[in-house]
Motif scaffolding. Structure first.
Motif, short mmCIF file in Angstrom:
data_model
loop_
_atom_site.label_atom_id
_atom_site.label_comp_id
_atom_site.label_asym_id
_atom_site.label_seq_id
_atom_site.Cartn_x
_atom_site.Cartn_y
_atom_site.Cartn_z
N SER A 1 2.19 7.68 -0.79
CA SER A 1 3.09 8.48 -1.13
C SER A 1 4.14 7.82 -1.57
O SER A 1 4.36 6.27 -1.42
CB SER A 1 3.32 9.71 -0.12
OG SER A 1 4.56 8.85 0.92
N ASN A 2 5.11 8.54 -2.07
CA ASN A 2 6.25 7.67 -2.53
C ASN A 2 7.49 7.31 -1.46
O ASN A 2 8.42 7.02 -1.68
CB ASN A 2 7.12 8.41 -3.91
CG ASN A 2 7.49 9.87 -3.59
OD1 ASN A 2 7.48 10.22 -2.26
ND2 ASN A 2 8.16 10.62 -4.54
N ARG A 3 6.97 8.06 -0.16
CA ARG A 3 7.94 7.74 0.75
C ARG A 3 7.81 6.66 1.58
O ARG A 3 8.49 6.26 2.36
CB ARG A 3 8.10 9.16 1.71
CG ARG A 3 8.50 10.27 1.09
CD ARG A 3 8.49 11.45 1.91
NE ARG A 3 7.29 11.72 2.25
CZ ARG A 3 6.52 12.58 1.65
NH1 ARG A 3 6.89 13.02 0.63
NH2 ARG A 3 5.21 13.11 2.08
N SER A 4 6.43 6.05 1.78
CA SER A 4 6.42 4.83 2.51
C SER A 4 5.74 3.87 1.68
O SER A 4 4.50 4.01 1.02
CB SER A 4 5.52 5.25 3.66
OG SER A 4 4.19 5.69 3.50
N VAL A 5 6.07 2.70 2.01
CA VAL A 5 5.42 1.42 1.34
C VAL A 5 4.94 0.51 2.45
O VAL A 5 5.79 0.00 3.25
CB VAL A 5 6.30 0.80 0.49
CG1 VAL A 5 5.53 -0.40 -0.09
CG2 VAL A 5 6.72 1.48 -0.57
N ALA A 6 3.37 0.39 2.56
CA ALA A 6 3.41 -0.46 3.72
C ALA A 6 3.11 -1.88 3.14
O ALA A 6 2.36 -2.05 2.19
CB ALA A 6 1.82 -0.02 4.23
N THR A 7 3.68 -2.93 3.87
CA THR A 7 3.51 -4.20 3.29
C THR A 7 2.92 -5.14 4.31
O THR A 7 2.53 -6.43 3.74
CB THR A 7 5.11 -4.73 2.92
OG1 THR A 7 5.74 -4.81 4.37
CG2 THR A 7 5.85 -4.16 1.99
N LEU B 1 0.96 -1.17 0.07
CA LEU B 1 -0.07 -0.13 0.00
C LEU B 1 0.69 1.42 -0.16
O LEU B 1 1.59 1.46 0.80
CB LEU B 1 -1.10 0.11 1.22
CG LEU B 1 -2.04 1.19 1.28
CD1 LEU B 1 -3.08 1.10 0.03
CD2 LEU B 1 -2.64 1.27 2.70
N LEU B 2 0.76 1.84 -1.09
CA LEU B 2 1.68 3.22 -1.20
C LEU B 2 0.46 4.52 -1.14
O LEU B 2 -0.42 4.50 -1.69
CB LEU B 2 2.07 3.40 -2.31
CG LEU B 2 3.51 2.62 -2.66
CD1 LEU B 2 3.18 0.94 -2.87
CD2 LEU B 2 4.56 3.01 -3.73
N GLY C 1 0.02 -5.80 5.35
CA GLY C 1 -1.46 -5.65 5.44
C GLY C 1 -2.12 -6.52 6.78
O GLY C 1 -1.37 -6.95 7.41
N PRO C 2 -3.20 -6.65 6.89
CA PRO C 2 -4.29 -6.10 5.79
C PRO C 2 -4.47 -4.67 6.24
O PRO C 2 -4.45 -4.07 7.20
CB PRO C 2 -5.71 -7.17 6.28
CG PRO C 2 -5.30 -7.43 7.66
CD PRO C 2 -3.77 -7.55 7.97
#
Lengths: 111, 411
Positions: A57-63, A54-55, A65-66
């Protein structure tokens, strides 16, 4: 003819035993076949459960989940052709997936 | 409709793949094998939820299972952890490929059947293991089929898995005398499985039919591999004859139909023919098992043109030999029913009265149902009613209760 996407939400895979798979498959396939024979089925696929990114913004990627409530998670999609929303909704109403989850019907935008 | 041959696809593939994987991972890793199978079946199921079923669904699932198995082996370093179990060469690269070959699959299932029926496991555990591992039923489905509860089934399964880990029961087909011994155990398990379906008081007709079909499927597989297994042929014959009458045992309302009133034209002629074929294959050896006798009795019933022309004397002779082989008072109950046909209801009532106090028949609804029937034949309606009511209190089957209520109304 336009294309419509059925987004399948809230498919709970927990506790689905082989016997239950059998019963559900026996319910789904006639719909699928009917849609295919009539030339309305275009494509479809499940989205792998238990993974995703889940992005916001381009600064954080949540992996991990859910990201959503399980009833909101999209389990897969089906694309059909129909002449308008009415026909697409009529197809969706006959779809046995509705016994176990929600369907969101969206028209695919044309170029 | 699903494509032909897919009637029990997911359950049967489950049994096949779990057998293959346990052969690779070892029985001590049975749980891992089951987990991988569930993943593979789930992958197939969700793929086919959104699209068409491929031409060869079985090959599709096998390929997914194989890939998942390889991933697990890499991830969990099973090769190192359990190298001792995999033999001196460890897990040879070709072994997975080989295990998934079509001609190896049936063999894997058979070896699984043999280890699930290991004589060191208690008989109830063997039945539960067979239902879970080979037939692919879930804990909840097994509990429902056996009229038990989930935690009891769960406990049995985990205890058996512990046994597999602790005692290194091998997944192999034994040889010589121990093969014969093990076959006996496998036969008994199939027989119990069939009886669960055929004689149980389970209210759901389809579940019961599934159990019977599973028993016949396993027996067929066994005979394919052991074509000179005469007791196995007798067992198959017995199941064919009984299954032939399956549909005619319930009327439109699900009530059990008294044997005499069954519509014989509804009996399945193909199954009766199959029964005779298997019975003839079962003959000629030096073994006379209870399956031979029970099959012979069932054959007599299936061959008689109508109820009146049943050859009671022959049937009674088979029961007599059977009674010498196994100590089961139900045999005497059946002989009493024969007496009622050959010498009249009064003689039969006398014999049954003597049986009433037998500890194994106390609370057995068929004894009272039979007594009720016999008393009403001789016009003693009071006593008949008493026994029908007792029988109603002893069964949980809706079909049986409604049948007995019908009798009460008629009397």
């Amino acid at each position: 003819m336009d294309e419509f996407m059925f987004l399948v939400r809230g498919y709970d895979e927990k506790g689905v035993t082989p016997e239950i798979m059998q019963k559900r498959m026996a319910a789904y396939q006639p719909w699928m076949e009917k849609m295919m024979t009539a030339g309305h089925y275009k494509s479809g696929a499940p989205l792998e459960s238990g993974s995703g990114r889940l992005l916001k913004s381009n600064r954080s990627v949540a992996t991990d989940g859910p990201f959503l409530e399980s009833k909101e998670i999209i389990g897969g999609y089906v694309i059909v052709t129909a002449k308008d929303y009415d026909q697409a909704v009529a197809f969706a109403k006959e779809c046995p997936l509705l016994d176990h989850c929600e369907l969101e019907v969206r028209k695919v935008g044309k170029m | 409709m699903l494509p032909q041959g897919m009637e029990h696809f997911f359950r049967h593939e489950s049994g096949r793949i779990v057998s293959i994987l346990a052969g690779i991972f070892g029985m001590r890793n049975l749980q891992l094998a089951e987990d991988v199978v569930q993943e593979a079946l789930m992958a197939a199921f969700s793929q086919w939820t959104y699209g068409p079923i491929p031409d060869n669904p079985s090959a599709w699932v096998m390929t997914v299972a194989k890939r998942k198995a390889l991933n697990h082996l890499k991830r969990e370093k099973l090769t190192e952890k359990y190298a001792w179990e995999l033999g001196p060469e460890g897990l040879a690269p070709g072994i997975i490929e080989q295990s998934f070959q079509e001609d190896q699959v049936e063999d894997s299932v058979l070896r699984m059947m043999f280890v699930c029926c290991h004589p060191d496991l208690p008989p109830e555990a063997r039945l539960v293991l067979t239902l879970k591992i080979i037939c692919g039923f879930s804990v909840q489905e097994i509990a429902s089929a056996l009229l038990s509860n989930e935690s009891a089934i769960e406990k049995r399964l985990s205890r058996s898995k512990q046994e597999f880990r602790d005692r290194h029961l091998p997944m192999e087909i034994p040889e010589g005398a121990s093969l014969e011994n093990r076959l006996r155990s496998v036969h008994l398990c199939i027989y119990l499985l069939f009886n669960e379906g055929y004689n149980s008081s389970h209210p759901d007709f389809l579940i019961r039919k599934d159990l019977c079909m599973e028993a016949m499927r396993l027996c067929k597989m066994l005979l394919h591999r052991f074509p000179s297994n005469r007791p196995g042929f007798a067992l198959m014959a017995l199941m064919c004859f009984h299954a032939a009458r399956f549909e005619s045992r319930i009327d439109d309302h699900g009530a059990l139909i008294l044997f005499a009133n069954q519509d014989r034209s509804k009996w399945n002629a193909d199954l009766i023919r199959a029964g005779h074929y298997h019975l003839s294959e079962a003959a000629g050896g030096d073994q006379l098992t209870e399956y031979h006798l029970e099959a012979a009795i069932a054959a007599e019933h299936c061959t008689a043109k109508d109820f009146a022309s049943t050859r009671w004397a022959e049937i009674d002779r088979y029961y007599e030999v059977l009674g010498e082989m196994k100590d089961n008072p139900v045999i005497e109950l059946n002989r009493a029913v024969i007496l009622s046909q050959t010498q009249g209801p009064l003689v039969a009532i006398k014999k049954l009265d003597a049986l009433k106090e037998h500890p194994k028949l106390k609370g057995y609804y068929l004894l009272h149902a039979t007594l009720g029937e016999l008393y009403s034949q001789v016009g003693e309606t009071g006593k008949a009613k008493e026994h029908f009511l007792a029988a109603i209190g002893m069964t949980s089957s809706k079909a049986e209760v409604s049948f007995l209520r019908g009798k009460l109304g008629a009397g």
